[in-house]
Design a protein around this motif. Structure first.
Motif, PDB file in Angstrom:
ATOM      1  N   GLN A 328      87.067  -8.076  30.298  1.00 43.81           N
ATOM      2  CA  GLN A 328      87.737  -8.775  31.765  1.00 43.81           C
ATOM      3  C   GLN A 328      88.648  -8.059  32.244  1.00 43.81           C
ATOM      4  O   GLN A 328      88.903  -7.871  33.555  1.00 43.81           O
ATOM      5  CB  GLN A 328      88.094  -9.973  31.281  1.00 43.81           C
ATOM      6  CG  GLN A 328      87.058 -10.983  30.759  1.00 43.81           C
ATOM      7  CD  GLN A 328      85.864 -11.225  31.855  1.00 43.81           C
ATOM      8  OE1 GLN A 328      86.252 -11.686  33.101  1.00 43.81           O
ATOM      9  NE2 GLN A 328      84.683 -11.142  31.545  1.00 43.81           N
ATOM     10  N   ALA A 329      89.657  -7.487  31.454  1.00 43.12           N
ATOM     11  CA  ALA A 329      90.736  -6.608  32.149  1.00 43.12           C
ATOM     12  C   ALA A 329      90.306  -5.372  32.775  1.00 43.12           C
ATOM     13  O   ALA A 329      89.829  -4.353  32.238  1.00 43.12           O
ATOM     14  CB  ALA A 329      91.738  -6.123  30.721  1.00 43.12           C
ATOM     15  N   ASN A 330      90.595  -5.468  34.234  1.00 39.33           N
ATOM     16  CA  ASN A 330      89.954  -4.500  35.023  1.00 39.33           C
ATOM     17  C   ASN A 330      90.459  -3.176  34.522  1.00 39.33           C
ATOM     18  O   ASN A 330      89.613  -1.918  34.527  1.00 39.33           O
ATOM     19  CB  ASN A 330      90.413  -4.855  36.397  1.00 39.33           C
ATOM     20  CG  ASN A 330      89.342  -4.082  37.347  1.00 39.33           C
ATOM     21  OD1 ASN A 330      88.235  -4.113  37.026  1.00 39.33           O
ATOM     22  ND2 ASN A 330      90.025  -3.454  38.535  1.00 39.33           N
ATOM     23  N   TYR A 411     103.618  -2.164  35.334  1.00 38.24           N
ATOM     24  CA  TYR A 411     103.504  -0.459  35.608  1.00 38.24           C
ATOM     25  C   TYR A 411     102.244  -0.311  36.205  1.00 38.24           C
ATOM     26  O   TYR A 411     102.094   0.642  36.861  1.00 38.24           O
ATOM     27  CB  TYR A 411     103.857   0.081  34.069  1.00 38.24           C
ATOM     28  CG  TYR A 411     103.794   1.513  34.333  1.00 38.24           C
ATOM     29  CD1 TYR A 411     105.062   2.143  34.554  1.00 38.24           C
ATOM     30  CD2 TYR A 411     102.643   2.250  33.961  1.00 38.24           C
ATOM     31  CE1 TYR A 411     104.832   3.586  34.799  1.00 38.24           C
ATOM     32  CE2 TYR A 411     102.642   3.659  34.312  1.00 38.24           C
ATOM     33  CZ  TYR A 411     103.713   4.480  34.444  1.00 38.24           C
ATOM     34  OH  TYR A 411     103.828   5.701  34.734  1.00 38.24           O
ATOM     35  N   ILE A 412     101.265  -0.910  35.583  1.00 37.58           N
ATOM     36  CA  ILE A 412      99.827  -0.476  36.085  1.00 37.58           C
ATOM     37  C   ILE A 412      99.753  -1.059  37.612  1.00 37.58           C
ATOM     38  O   ILE A 412      99.260  -0.060  38.305  1.00 37.58           O
ATOM     39  CB  ILE A 412      98.890  -1.195  35.001  1.00 37.58           C
ATOM     40  CG1 ILE A 412      99.089  -0.396  33.680  1.00 37.58           C
ATOM     41  CG2 ILE A 412      97.486  -1.039  35.731  1.00 37.58           C
ATOM     42  CD1 ILE A 412      98.241  -0.901  32.481  1.00 37.58           C
ATOM     43  N   SER A 413     100.419  -2.187  37.887  1.00 35.36           N
ATOM     44  CA  SER A 413     100.082  -2.639  39.156  1.00 35.36           C
ATOM     45  C   SER A 413     100.824  -1.636  39.992  1.00 35.36           C
ATOM     46  O   SER A 413     100.483  -1.351  41.130  1.00 35.36           O
ATOM     47  CB  SER A 413     100.679  -4.147  39.143  1.00 35.36           C
ATOM     48  OG  SER A 413     100.803  -4.627  40.547  1.00 35.36           O
ATOM     49  N   GLU A 421      91.411  -5.990  41.699  1.00 38.00           N
ATOM     50  CA  GLU A 421      90.167  -6.574  41.431  1.00 38.00           C
ATOM     51  C   GLU A 421      90.168  -7.312  40.042  1.00 38.00           C
ATOM     52  O   GLU A 421      89.394  -7.628  39.642  1.00 38.00           O
ATOM     53  CB  GLU A 421      89.125  -5.181  41.304  1.00 38.00           C
ATOM     54  CG  GLU A 421      88.839  -4.788  42.698  1.00 38.00           C
ATOM     55  CD  GLU A 421      88.082  -5.463  43.696  1.00 38.00           C
ATOM     56  OE1 GLU A 421      87.361  -6.139  43.489  1.00 38.00           O
ATOM     57  OE2 GLU A 421      88.759  -5.531  44.883  1.00 38.00           O
ATOM     58  N   CYS A 422      91.305  -7.424  39.509  1.00 40.04           N
ATOM     59  CA  CYS A 422      91.344  -8.235  38.182  1.00 40.04           C
ATOM     60  C   CYS A 422      91.396  -9.427  38.326  1.00 40.04           C
ATOM     61  O   CYS A 422      92.029  -9.947  39.011  1.00 40.04           O
ATOM     62  CB  CYS A 422      92.523  -7.729  37.385  1.00 40.04           C
ATOM     63  SG  CYS A 422      92.406  -7.862  35.684  1.00 40.04           S
ATOM     64  N   PRO A 423      90.601 -10.214  37.231  1.00 41.54           N
ATOM     65  CA  PRO A 423      91.017 -11.750  37.285  1.00 41.54           C
ATOM     66  C   PRO A 423      92.151 -12.167  36.792  1.00 41.54           C
ATOM     67  O   PRO A 423      92.575 -13.466  36.841  1.00 41.54           O
ATOM     68  CB  PRO A 423      89.834 -12.449  36.288  1.00 41.54           C
ATOM     69  CG  PRO A 423      89.427 -10.993  35.537  1.00 41.54           C
ATOM     70  CD  PRO A 423      89.785  -9.855  36.235  1.00 41.54           C
ATOM     71  N   TYR A 424      92.969 -11.138  36.050  1.00 36.88           N
ATOM     72  CA  TYR A 424      94.409 -11.671  35.449  1.00 36.88           C
ATOM     73  C   TYR A 424      95.275 -11.195  36.734  1.00 36.88           C
ATOM     74  O   TYR A 424      95.342 -10.216  37.475  1.00 36.88           O
ATOM     75  CB  TYR A 424      94.490 -11.043  34.443  1.00 36.88           C
ATOM     76  CG  TYR A 424      93.487 -11.232  33.222  1.00 36.88           C
ATOM     77  CD1 TYR A 424      93.391 -12.558  32.659  1.00 36.88           C
ATOM     78  CD2 TYR A 424      92.727 -10.253  32.621  1.00 36.88           C
ATOM     79  CE1 TYR A 424      92.248 -12.576  31.687  1.00 36.88           C
ATOM     80  CE2 TYR A 424      91.792 -10.435  31.728  1.00 36.88           C
ATOM     81  CZ  TYR A 424      91.519 -11.750  31.227  1.00 36.88           C
ATOM     82  OH  TYR A 424      90.646 -11.928  30.231  1.00 36.88           O
ATOM     83  N   ASN A 425      96.642 -11.761  36.150  1.00 36.15           N
ATOM     84  CA  ASN A 425      97.796 -11.701  37.429  1.00 36.15           C
ATOM     85  C   ASN A 425      98.723 -10.744  36.547  1.00 36.15           C
ATOM     86  O   ASN A 425      99.374 -11.354  35.509  1.00 36.15           O
ATOM     87  CB  ASN A 425      98.154 -12.829  37.722  1.00 36.15           C
ATOM     88  CG  ASN A 425      99.204 -12.824  38.829  1.00 36.15           C
ATOM     89  OD1 ASN A 425     100.046 -11.555  38.852  1.00 36.15           O
ATOM     90  ND2 ASN A 425      99.475 -13.721  39.847  1.00 36.15           N
ATOM     91  N   PRO A 426      99.271  -9.724  36.889  1.00 40.06           N
ATOM     92  CA  PRO A 426     100.019  -8.913  36.128  1.00 40.06           C
ATOM     93  C   PRO A 426     101.503  -9.308  35.953  1.00 40.06           C
ATOM     94  O   PRO A 426     102.243  -8.965  34.937  1.00 40.06           O
ATOM     95  CB  PRO A 426     100.096  -7.478  36.880  1.00 40.06           C
ATOM     96  CG  PRO A 426      99.900  -7.780  38.385  1.00 40.06           C
ATOM     97  CD  PRO A 426      98.595  -8.999  38.107  1.00 40.06           C
ATOM     98  N   LYS A 427     101.700 -10.234  36.847  1.00 41.55           N
ATOM     99  CA  LYS A 427     103.024 -10.983  36.693  1.00 41.55           C
ATOM    100  C   LYS A 427     102.926 -11.979  35.727  1.00 41.55           C
ATOM    101  O   LYS A 427     104.075 -12.821  35.238  1.00 41.55           O
ATOM    102  CB  LYS A 427     103.643 -11.626  38.157  1.00 41.55           C
ATOM    103  CG  LYS A 427     103.765 -10.324  39.208  1.00 41.55           C
ATOM    104  CD  LYS A 427     104.492 -10.998  40.353  1.00 41.55           C
ATOM    105  CE  LYS A 427     104.643  -9.883  41.276  1.00 41.55           C
ATOM    106  NZ  LYS A 427     104.317 -10.112  42.702  1.00 41.55           N
ATOM    107  N   ALA A 434      96.863 -15.129  32.557  1.00 43.55           N
ATOM    108  CA  ALA A 434      97.949 -14.216  31.963  1.00 43.55           C
ATOM    109  C   ALA A 434      97.116 -12.996  31.734  1.00 43.55           C
ATOM    110  O   ALA A 434      96.313 -12.721  31.099  1.00 43.55           O
ATOM    111  CB  ALA A 434      98.421 -15.006  30.874  1.00 43.55           C
ATOM    112  N   CYS A 435      97.942 -11.882  32.434  1.00 44.96           N
ATOM    113  CA  CYS A 435      97.536 -10.400  32.245  1.00 44.96           C
ATOM    114  C   CYS A 435      97.675 -10.073  30.645  1.00 44.96           C
ATOM    115  O   CYS A 435      99.006 -10.117  29.976  1.00 44.96           O
ATOM    116  CB  CYS A 435      98.405  -9.504  33.050  1.00 44.96           C
ATOM    117  SG  CYS A 435      98.406  -8.163  32.434  1.00 44.96           S
ATOM    118  N   PRO A 436      96.557  -9.665  30.154  1.00 43.44           N
ATOM    119  CA  PRO A 436      96.752  -9.134  28.661  1.00 43.44           C
ATOM    120  C   PRO A 436      97.619  -8.112  28.326  1.00 43.44           C
ATOM    121  O   PRO A 436      97.876  -7.810  27.165  1.00 43.44           O
ATOM    122  CB  PRO A 436      95.306  -8.888  28.226  1.00 43.44           C
ATOM    123  CG  PRO A 436      94.458  -8.712  29.386  1.00 43.44           C
ATOM    124  CD  PRO A 436      95.391  -9.411  30.478  1.00 43.44           C
TER     125      PRO A 436
END
Ligand SMILES: Cc1cc2nc3c(=O)[nH]c(=O)nc-3n(C[C@H](O)[C@H](O)[C@H](O)COP(=O)(O)OP(=O)(O)OC[C@H]3O[C@@H](n4cnc5c(N)ncnc54)[C@H](O)[C@@H]3O)c2cc1C
Ligand code: SF4
Length: 485
Positions: A328-330, A411-413, A421-427, A434-436
């Motif tokens: 899932q993690a884009n 950092y990636i963001s 395009e990711c289902p997770y949110n880096p924040k 929650a971003c893994p």
């Protein structure tokens, strides 16, 4: 006497002027599950070099079996791995000093001597090499007044574009030799003689001297100017960004790193490329590449077994099988897909996405090192340990770098467009979205508290982690998520 030439010594600067014997060994290809395109490049490079008049191609299951079948003596340029150096450590071989790097072993030894093997710093080594080669120097003064223009080379990926505004990389035209290689690989795989991973695809990298020079010329003229600014950035839709793609011909010995650096320097003097890009590129080619090479020997053969952070997790199937359809993690899904597609990623995707995630998830460093060697077209035994065990996994406890290269989704963001395009949110670090990578970062600090306490460069993030009210929730969430992202 004849010269025994290894597959990573294919350029003219390795030629000792004697008839050459070159080995094609199916046993080497069977030793690990190589990426399709890596196996193709190795065979294609050997078979192309074997076209030269002074070269005899020998097909044998392994070097040892070939040597056992002949009584001949050989000259050899000192090979590039512990294994091959043991092989040539016999009276049958006249061994010449290694080539293919800017600094030789004597220079490294005299640079290292006052440091008693400790307290060495990359920047110091790089400056020494700049002074000694005179590259981008006006006598003792670096051109532009500084050795380092990193501050100009940290732009994030440009917004609202899918690729950098730069000419596409040079690409070779496949020939009959490539067609033969592809046929043999398919047959050997069908017969169960070798195991291949990833996708087959058109050859993307240079395997002859002529091709390597064409790739170098194209990069210097069309792409070098934009190398610096976006060196640390990434775009989902742009696999090559403005990188040189020269690691393959460099590691096959088809290009000499000094000629590559001189070509870049000339582009600066002719006004074809900005100083920050030229300096940034030269730093990689004469600095990092040589530094990693010398440290391979300096740290020794047991270095790949180090595991300072006691990381024992097995690599997940998506990595082993290079199939990220269910990830899932884009950022991870796309970088694994890119490895499958080409066996290549640029530095920041290797370090800050896959390396970072592997360290966060506690992948076993030796297994990861093997995975990188198998899966990356430019992977060689000498280049991998310092980059993987040291730089990306901190498994050496700080012999190579002063702190782990760990980072969260922020950092990636900031540097790439993967998060869009990711289902997770880096924040977000706890909960369904929650971003893994963000949660994984805090879980990594939590798990490594004992090992990293006392590392003064980690004091600040460690203090922040200890104050976090959701420390326990992150711990449980990431335990559940495991290595599945
Ligand atoms: C986890 C990890 C694995 C890596 N695996 C490899 C590998 O298998 N083979 C490999 O050659 N490099 C490896 N590197 C280093 C670097 O990422 C690649 O050299 C680079 O991405 C290759 O692409 P390029 O030729 O377009 O390089 P560019 O970005 O254009 O850089 C120019 C050249 O500098 C040299 N270089 C830059 N950094 C390094 C470095 N850290 N170590 C050695 N050479 C360097 C390479 O020869 C490269 O071709 C790895 C780095 C990390 C963090
Ligand atoms: S949100 Fe997290 S997992 Fe998704 S792409 Fe960004 S960093 Fe990667």
């Amino acid at each position: 006497m004849q010269q025994l030439l290894f597959a990573y010594q294919l350029g003219p600067h390795f030629d000792l002027g004697e008839p050459i014997v070159l080995l094609e060994s199916i046993g080497r290809l069977a030793a690990r599950p190589y990426h399709w395109q890596k196996a193709h490049l190795i065979l294609s490079a050997i078979r192309h070099r074997a076209q030269d008049d002074n070269v005899t191609l020998v097909k044998a299951p392994s070097y040892r079996e070939f040597l056992a079948s002949s009584a001949a003596s050989f000259t050899v340029v000192n090979p590039t791995s512990f294994g091959y150096r043991k092989l040539v450590d016999s009276e049958r071989f006249t061994v010449f000093p290694s080539r293919g790097f800017v600094t030789n072993e004597d220079r490294w030894a005299s640079w290292m001597a006052p440091k008693s093997g400790k307290g060495f710093v990359f920047e110091d080594f790089y400056r020494d090499t700049r002074r000694r080669t005179g590259l981008l120097m006006n006598d003792a003064v670096p051109i532009g007044g500084a050795f380092n223009f990193d501050h100009e080379n940290r732009l994030p990926a440009p917004k609202k574009v899918s690729s950098l505004p730069v000419a596409p990389p040079w690409q070779p035209t496949e020939d009959d030799i490539d067609a033969g290689v592809r046929r043999d690989l398919m047959r050997w795989q069908a017969e169960g003689k070798i195991q291949l991973s990833g996708k087959d695809g058109p050859r993307l990298f240079a395997v002859t001297r002529q091709e390597a020079l064409a790739a170098l010329t194209h990069f210097i003229a069309e792409r070098l100017d934009l190398f610096g600014p976006y060196e640390d950035a990434g775009l989902e839709g742009d696999w090559a960004m403005s990188h040189s793609l020269l690691s393959v011909p460099l590691n096959f010995g088809l290009l000499d790193p000094l000629e590559v650096a001189l070509a870049a320097e000339a582009a600066y003097h002719s006004g074809n490329a900005r100083l920050s890009s030229v300096e940034g590129f030269i730093r990689q080619v004469i600095g990092w590449r040589d530094f990693v090479w010398h440290l391979y020997w300096h740290f020794g053969e047991d270095y790949t077994g180090l595991n300072f952070l006691s990381a024992t997790a097995e690599l997940p199937p998506s990595w082993k099988e290079l199939d990220s359809t269910h990830v899932q993690a884009n950022c991870v899904s796309h970088t694994i897909a890119k490895v499958s597609d080409r066996g290549w990623l640029h530095h920041i995707e290797r370090l800050m996405i896959l390396g970072n995630v592997a360290m966060q998830r506690g992948f076993n460093p030796r297994e990861l090192n093997d995975w990188f060697i198998s899966s990356f077209v430019d992977g060689t035994p000498w280049v991998m340990p310092v980059n993987v065990i040291g730089m990306s996994q901190f498994a050496d406890g700080g012999m190579m770098s002063t702190k782990p290269y760990a980072g969260g989704g922020a950092y990636i963001s900031k540097m790439t467009n993967y998060c869009g395009e990711c289902p997770y949110n880096p924040k977000v670090r706890v909960g369904e979205n929650a971003c893994p990578v963000t949660a994984g970062y805090w879980a990594f600090l939590d798990r490594s508290e004992a090992e990293l306490t006392g590392n003064f460069r980690m004091a600040q993030p460690m203090a922040a982690m200890r104050k976090m009210v959701d420390r326990q929730a992150i711990r449980e969430q990431e335990k559940l998520r495991g290595t599945a992202l």
